[in-house]
Design an enzyme around this catalytic site. Structure first.
Site, short mmCIF file in Angstrom:
data_model
loop_
_atom_site.label_atom_id
_atom_site.label_comp_id
_atom_site.label_asym_id
_atom_site.label_seq_id
_atom_site.Cartn_x
_atom_site.Cartn_y
_atom_site.Cartn_z
N HIS A 217 23.83 16.15 87.69
CA HIS A 217 25.24 16.38 87.36
C HIS A 217 25.90 15.08 86.93
O HIS A 217 27.13 14.96 86.96
CB HIS A 217 25.99 16.95 88.55
CG HIS A 217 25.43 18.25 89.02
ND1 HIS A 217 24.45 18.32 89.99
CD2 HIS A 217 25.69 19.52 88.63
CE1 HIS A 217 24.14 19.59 90.19
NE2 HIS A 217 24.86 20.33 89.37
N GLY A 398 38.42 17.58 87.01
CA GLY A 398 39.56 17.82 86.12
C GLY A 398 39.44 19.15 85.40
O GLY A 398 40.38 19.96 85.38
N SER A 441 35.82 22.99 95.05
CA SER A 441 37.27 22.90 94.92
C SER A 441 37.88 24.24 94.57
O SER A 441 38.89 24.66 95.15
CB SER A 441 37.62 21.86 93.84
OG SER A 441 39.01 21.82 93.62
N GLY A 482 35.28 24.62 104.70
CA GLY A 482 34.67 23.45 104.06
C GLY A 482 34.04 22.48 105.02
O GLY A 482 33.12 21.74 104.66
N ARG A 539 28.91 15.72 96.88
CA ARG A 539 28.00 15.03 95.97
C ARG A 539 28.22 13.53 95.95
O ARG A 539 27.34 12.77 95.57
CB ARG A 539 28.17 15.58 94.55
CG ARG A 539 27.63 16.99 94.39
CD ARG A 539 27.79 17.47 92.96
NE ARG A 539 27.45 18.89 92.88
CZ ARG A 539 27.74 19.66 91.86
NH1 ARG A 539 28.39 19.16 90.83
NH2 ARG A 539 27.39 20.92 91.84
N ASP A 552 40.11 9.70 96.14
CA ASP A 552 39.37 10.94 95.97
C ASP A 552 40.09 11.84 94.97
O ASP A 552 41.31 12.04 95.06
CB ASP A 552 39.23 11.66 97.31
CG ASP A 552 38.54 13.01 97.16
OD1 ASP A 552 37.34 13.01 96.85
OD2 ASP A 552 39.22 14.03 97.32
#
Length: 579
Positions: A217, A398, A441, A482, A539, A552
């Site tokens: 990624h 984003g 997210s 989470g 990650r 963050d």
């Protein structure tokens, strides 16, 4: 870089549309991904794979007879949503149950696990095998934390071949798990990849150097060495993998071997490297079975390669050699199968809107304005959020927030136009956010909005006190699901101060706008403070040191939303009250 794009946020959807058009004889689009276009025997186990887009031929290219029955396709480098997994799972199930298999990443685990629970609740038997082949992503003592890279092909092929033999779900699962347990991979890169629409790569490698242990990624490597010759690279890769043999495996065993190009290393170069790999494995006593050299699991335009060894026993070897026919992987010959009948890609019907009071409908109108304002804020900051995320992560935050905010605003407006109250607007918006954004997210934002909507309901206009309760329930949902805590360098580092500050201010007798202002300021401070933290989850964890000095991305986006909510509330309410 990726040059041929329209809207970067629509890249994954348009890519899927073109892929299906090019391979209409083998695949069909369904909401959430693609499935086999040819008939599957009744009672056969359905193998459903998936993950983020940007890795072709993983995952869509591996759908076909003898391989996967369906692939769930998330946004670029982002896990698919739970709703996508459920949709593809239901489209593939033929009475034998479903095996879900995917790379071991936080967002994928969160969304696939949620989908597994929903599918089981509907009466479908489901099992899961997570691919954990990357030896550089965690030590052997923590092998369950390793991520999945090109070794997923062997695991998927094993599962698909076992299912095609008519084996029951439990046995298909055991064989896929055995293949994963016997698979090891390592990757290197000479340059980073660039996301669609981005102007800079996610990471760079100095000229004449090579990153070792990178992720698919765009996560940078864990080490950096001088660029070796082709033979030197082959030796590095082989030595690293032979140094970690699975339990019970001897070197003089049979092994499937995959030399994978990550995007821009051409086949000719790969063959030069494989020439030496083959010699080294032969010298070590390894018997290579049906090697694969080419692009098997990519990362857009990353210049790099990975090597995978899967240590085969006789049963796994038979499954590795079994026939398969998919757009990107074919072996042997299979008899033609008729096209599936009655399979459509119809979108789900809109859910019924519950009745609401006038006060709740009025509040719903305000919430629609807030959702539109949040959408605009994210659109303005999408590139910066991606840049921050790329420092130690995969740079998709984003675009994920952009897709989620767009979907939530559109769904909220549509629900309001149909007479929805405040609670329904938020729950519908939350579901849309989770479905379109995907990833960790997306799942958490969707969960938070849904939980807030349920708490507010449609029977009364929200008050500062009920908003405080709803925010606290959103916090509880995110932290429990989470698993992140204060100091882990996640959005929780902003969410907890927001919740506590808003609740404390309201309890002291302040109104909602004043509480929102104070909470937003506290959230901005908390987001900035994450620059000094090291990530302990997600990650970014393997690249913790790289993130020092950078906040963050999830914390920053939440603080932006909190400030947008306060600013919009102040503007709208001051206009309506004449103050």
């Amino acid at each position: 870089m990726t040059r041929l794009i329209n809207d970067p946020a629509a890249f994954a959807d348009e890519m899927t549309e073109g892929f299906v058009a090019a391979h209409a004889d083998r695949v069909c689009a369904v909401p959430g991904g693609v499935v086999r276009a040819t008939e599957v025997p009744a009672g056969q186990v359905a193998v459903v794979v998936g993950g983020g887009s940007g890795h072709y031929p993983a995952f869509a290219g591996l759908v076909g007879a003898g391989l996967a029955d369906g692939a769930v396709l998330g946004n670029v480098f982002a896990s698919p949503s739970a709703q996508q997994v459920v949709s593809v799972g239901r489209a593939t199930e033929r009475g034998g149950g479903i095996l879900l298999s995917y790379g071991n990443y936080a967002g994928d685990c969160l969304n696939f696990d949620a989908a597994q629970e929903r599918l089981r609740d509907s009466g479908i038997e489901v099992r899961t095998v997570r691919v954990t082949d990357d030896i550089c992503s965690a030590p052997i003592s923590e092998r369950g934390k390793r991520r999945g890279i090109a070794g997923d092909l062997v695991v998927f092929k094993t599962a698909g071949a076992a299912a095609a033999q008519g084996l029951p779900l439990e046995q298909v699962t055991q064989l896929a798990q055995r293949a994963n347990d016997r698979t090891r991979s390592i990757g290197v890169a000479f340059s980073g990849c660039t996301l669609p629409g981005a102007s800079q790569p996610l990471f760079t490698v100095p000229e004449g150097r090579m990153a070792v242990g990178l992720g698919i990624h765009g996560e940078p490597g864990l080490d950096e060495v001088d660029l070796p010759t082709a033979d030197g690279l082959a030796q590095l890769l082989v030595e690293r993998l032979l140094a970690e043999l699975p339990e019970g495996v001897e070197r003089n065993s049979h092994a499937a071997v995959l030399l994978n190009g990550l995007g821009t290393v051409k086949h000719e170069e790969l063959f030069v490297v494989y020439r030496k790999i083959s010699q080294l494995l032969e010298d070590a006593g390894v018997s290579v079975v049906a090697p694969e050299v080419g692009e098997l699991c990519t990362s857009f335009d990353m210049a790099g390669v990975s090597l995978t060894l899967t240590w085969l026993d006789p049963e796994l070897e038979d499954l590795w050699l079994a026939p398969a026919d998919s757009p990107a992987f074919r072996r042997g010959t299979l008899s033609p199968r008729p096209r599936r009948a009655g399979l459509t890609a119809a979108t789900p019907e809109a859910e019924e809107i519950p009745p609401a009071t006038d006060g709740s409908k009025a509040a719903a109108g305000l919430l629609v304005e807030l959702l539109s304002a949040v959408e605009a804020t994210i659109e303005t900051n999408v590139e910066e959020l991606g840049r921050i995320d790329a420092v130690a992560g995969d740079g998709d935050h984003g675009i994920g927030m952009q897709r989620g905010a767009r979907a939530a605003a559109a769904a909220g407006r549509a629900a309001y136009s149909r007479g929805a109250g405040a609670g329904s607007v938020l729950t519908v918006a939350g579901d849309a956010w989770a479905d379109k954004a995907g990833g960790t997210s997306g799942a958490l934002w969707g969960m938070a909005l849904r939980r807030m909507g349920i708490r507010l309901g449609d029977q009364a206009g929200p008050t500062a006190a009920t908003v405080a309760q709803a925010l606290h329930e959103a916090r509880t949902a995110i932290t429990e699901t989470g698993g992140a805590r204060l100091g882990d360098k996640t959005l929780v580092d902003v969410l907890i101060p927001l919740d506590e500050t808003y609740r404390r201010t309201v309890d002291s007798g302040s109104g909602g706008i004043e509480a929102a202002a104070i909470a937003a300021a506290e959230g901005e401070k908390a987001a900035a403070a994450t620059s000094d933290l090291l990530p302990r989850t997600g990650r970014a964890r393997p690249h913790a040191e790289r993130s020092l000095g950078t906040p963050d991305a999830g914390a920053v986006s939440l603080s932006l939303v909190a400030r947008t909510v306060h600013t919009t509330l102040s503007t709208v309410l001051s206009t309506t009250t004449g103050r």
